[in-house]
Design a protein around this motif. Structure first.
Motif, short mmCIF file in Angstrom:
data_model
loop_
_atom_site.label_atom_id
_atom_site.label_comp_id
_atom_site.label_asym_id
_atom_site.label_seq_id
_atom_site.Cartn_x
_atom_site.Cartn_y
_atom_site.Cartn_z
N LEU A 1 -97.40 73.76 -76.74
CA LEU A 1 -98.77 73.89 -76.30
C LEU A 1 -99.93 73.55 -77.22
O LEU A 1 -100.88 73.28 -76.62
N ALA A 2 -99.60 74.22 -78.47
CA ALA A 2 -100.60 74.05 -79.16
C ALA A 2 -100.95 72.83 -79.87
O ALA A 2 -101.84 72.23 -80.03
N ALA A 3 -100.04 71.98 -79.82
CA ALA A 3 -100.08 70.35 -80.48
C ALA A 3 -100.34 69.56 -79.34
O ALA A 3 -100.88 68.37 -79.86
N SER A 4 -100.27 69.77 -78.22
CA SER A 4 -100.46 68.45 -77.23
C SER A 4 -101.93 68.19 -77.16
O SER A 4 -102.07 66.73 -77.25
N ALA B 1 -94.56 77.27 -77.57
CA ALA B 1 -96.08 77.60 -78.02
C ALA B 1 -96.35 76.35 -79.05
O ALA B 1 -97.60 76.12 -78.79
N LEU B 2 -95.60 75.97 -79.81
CA LEU B 2 -96.00 74.74 -80.59
C LEU B 2 -96.24 73.55 -79.75
O LEU B 2 -97.13 72.81 -80.05
N VAL C 1 -103.95 68.04 -79.80
CA VAL C 1 -104.15 67.37 -81.11
C VAL C 1 -103.42 65.91 -81.02
O VAL C 1 -104.13 64.92 -81.30
#
Length: 74
Positions: free
Chosen positions: A15-18, A12-13, A20
């Motif tokens: 997927l959320a950070a890619s 999840a981290l 950015v």
């Protein structure tokens, strides 16, 4: 039980950070046009309209097909 939770959290981290981390690294360039030319000038509108009408007519024929829903078994 901690390993699946850790794997899920790290996925999840990631997927959320890619987005950015990918960020805009280059300036977007536009395609050069010569004069006032446009790609849509020579578009075959009549052909596209005929194709659209054929698709709609085909959809109507398929939707209104044979309504033979009578049971076959006695």
């Amino acid at each position: 039980m901690k390993l699946p939770s850790l794997a899920l959290a790290s996925a999840a981290l990631a997927l959320a950070a890619s987005p950015v981390l990918a960020g805009p690294t280059f300036e977007r360039a536009t395609a050069p046009l010569m004069g006032d030319e446009s790609e849509a000038v020579g578009a075959p509108i009549l052909l596209l309209a005929a194709l659209g009408a054929a698709v709609v007519a085909g959809a109507v024929v398929v939707a209104s097909g044979d309504d033979d829903d009578n049971p076959v078994s006695p």
